[in-house]
Design a protein around this motif. Structure first.
Motif, PDB file in Angstrom:
ATOM      1  N   ALA A 192       0.831  -1.206   0.000  1.00 35.24           N
ATOM      2  CA  ALA A 192       0.000   0.000   0.000  1.00 35.24           C
ATOM      3  C   ALA A 192       0.872   1.265   0.000  1.00 35.24           C
ATOM      4  O   ALA A 192       1.564   1.536   0.993  1.00 35.24           O
ATOM      5  N   PRO A 193       0.847   2.053  -1.063  1.00 37.58           N
ATOM      6  CA  PRO A 193       1.590   3.317  -1.069  1.00 37.58           C
ATOM      7  C   PRO A 193       0.938   4.331  -0.143  1.00 37.58           C
ATOM      8  O   PRO A 193      -0.269   4.269   0.106  1.00 37.58           O
ATOM      9  N   VAL A 194       1.737   5.265   0.352  1.00 37.58           N
ATOM     10  CA  VAL A 194       1.178   6.284   1.247  1.00 37.58           C
ATOM     11  C   VAL A 194       0.470   7.386   0.470  1.00 37.58           C
ATOM     12  O   VAL A 194      -0.322   8.134   1.041  1.00 37.58           O
ATOM     13  N   SER A 195       0.765   7.494  -0.845  1.00 35.65           N
ATOM     14  CA  SER A 195       0.052   8.473  -1.675  1.00 35.65           C
ATOM     15  C   SER A 195       0.217   8.116  -3.148  1.00 35.65           C
ATOM     16  O   SER A 195       1.099   7.330  -3.523  1.00 35.65           O
ATOM     17  N   GLN A 196      -0.644   8.715  -3.953  1.00 30.80           N
ATOM     18  CA  GLN A 196      -0.588   8.556  -5.411  1.00 30.80           C
ATOM     19  C   GLN A 196      -0.461   9.956  -6.012  1.00 30.80           C
ATOM     20  O   GLN A 196      -1.364  10.781  -5.873  1.00 30.80           O
ATOM     21  N   GLU A 197       0.656  10.218  -6.671  1.00 24.86           N
ATOM     22  CA  GLU A 197       0.948  11.557  -7.195  1.00 24.86           C
ATOM     23  C   GLU A 197       0.449  11.716  -8.634  1.00 24.86           C
ATOM     24  O   GLU A 197       0.261  10.732  -9.353  1.00 24.86           O
ATOM     25  N   GLN A 198       0.275  12.977  -9.033  1.00 23.50           N
ATOM     26  CA  GLN A 198      -0.293  13.261 -10.354  1.00 23.50           C
ATOM     27  C   GLN A 198       0.711  13.196 -11.493  1.00 23.50           C
ATOM     28  O   GLN A 198       0.330  13.208 -12.656  1.00 23.50           O
ATOM     29  N   ASN A 199       1.998  13.125 -11.188  1.00 24.43           N
ATOM     30  CA  ASN A 199       2.993  12.918 -12.238  1.00 24.43           C
ATOM     31  C   ASN A 199       4.248  12.315 -11.631  1.00 24.43           C
ATOM     32  O   ASN A 199       4.442  12.340 -10.411  1.00 24.43           O
ATOM     33  N   VAL A 200       5.098  11.777 -12.488  1.00 26.25           N
ATOM     34  CA  VAL A 200       6.260  11.030 -12.029  1.00 26.25           C
ATOM     35  C   VAL A 200       7.295  11.931 -11.365  1.00 26.25           C
ATOM     36  O   VAL A 200       8.025  11.498 -10.471  1.00 26.25           O
TER      37      VAL A 200
END
Length: 280
Positions: A192-200
């Motif tokens: 489980a990642p702590v967040s999902q970002e909008q770009n690399v």
């Protein structure tokens, strides 16, 4: 009455003056090539630059490029080189972001001349909407890696090791996130990642800043930060390769097509290779 000597000289001076003027005009016409140039000669001269990527100054106007965030380092170099070769083109600062974000902006009416995305699915949105002016061309490939701080302090060797640290990924809506979901599915990893970002770029920066212990990014993102990050190639990465397409957009300025050709040229491909991208 017999004309005076002065009166007789008047017509002679006029004739001489008209003759000299005509001769001068003829010399000017010859020196400028006016009227006598063979159209074939004119065509060969204009074509000497070698087509759309020819001599400097053969195109003008402006050039605005939308490109995936992972392309920033390489495209900054490509745009600078293109601007040097075409000094009459005003190269605007490129807009870099997640491919899905760029596609949404274009669908909502944002103006750009060229779009380069980090996967083919996002480019398909543009062609489905009829926003393209040419056929998208693949120009590069990229592969996911686990980005860790220099020295790999937590000893991460593969995906299962991410369960022992904090990590981030790209949102599934953007190409790096879509590839990450595919990689996790292929390997059965369920961390489980702590967040999902909008770009690399945002993912890489969070690792650089020490916010998290690792992040899933492209190999090129680590290469661009070689003094701050190291890459760990996870199991299955070779089976998840992103293909990058580029396209000229509808209503584009004249410089759009030459820039696309430049990216696809040997010179453009060399720049991309230097920044870690694979061949298309």
């Amino acid at each position: 009455m017999t004309p005076s000597p002065t009166a007789r000289r008047g017509p002679r001076r006029l004739i001489a003056l008209l003759g000299a003027t005509a001769a001068g005009l003829a010399m000017v016409a010859c020196s400028s090539g006016g009227g006598a140039e063979d159209p074939a000669d004119a065509g060969s001269e204009s074509d000497s630059g070698g087509g759309t990527s020819g001599s400097a100054g053969d195109v003008g106007g402006t050039l605005t490029v939308f490109a995936a965030a992972s392309l920033q380092e390489a495209f900054d170099v490509l745009l600078a080189a293109f601007g040097e070769q075409h000094p009459d083109v005003e190269v605007a600062p490129a807009v870099y972001d997640g491919s899905a974000t760029l596609a949404t902006q274009l669908e909502e009416g944002a103006g750009a001349d060229v779009l380069a995305t980090a996967n083919e699915d996002t480019m398909e949105r543009i062609t489905t909407a009829g926003l393209e002016a040419s056929t998208p061309e693949p120009f590069a490939t990229n592969t996911l890696v686990i980005a860790v701080p220099t020295g790999n302090p937590e000893g991460i060797a593969d995906l299962p090791d991410l369960n022992d640290t904090t990590f981030v990924i790209c949102a599934p809506a953007v190409p790096c996130g879509d590839a990450t979901v595919e990689l996790f599915g292929l390997t059965g990893f369920a961390g489980a990642p702590v967040s999902q970002e909008q770009n690399v770029t945002a993912v890489a920066e969070r690792v650089v800043n020490g916010d998290v212990g690792a992040g899933l990014v492209y190999g090129t993102d680590v290469a661009a930060r070689s003094g701050e990050l190291e890459a760990v190639v996870p199991t299955g990465a070779d089976d998840v390769v992103n293909n990058y397409p580029i396209v000229e957009l509808e209503g584009a300025q004249p410089a759009a097509a030459p820039f696309v050709e430049f990216v696809l040229s040997d010179e453009g491909q060399a720049v991309l290779s230097e920044h870690g991208f694979g061949a298309p």
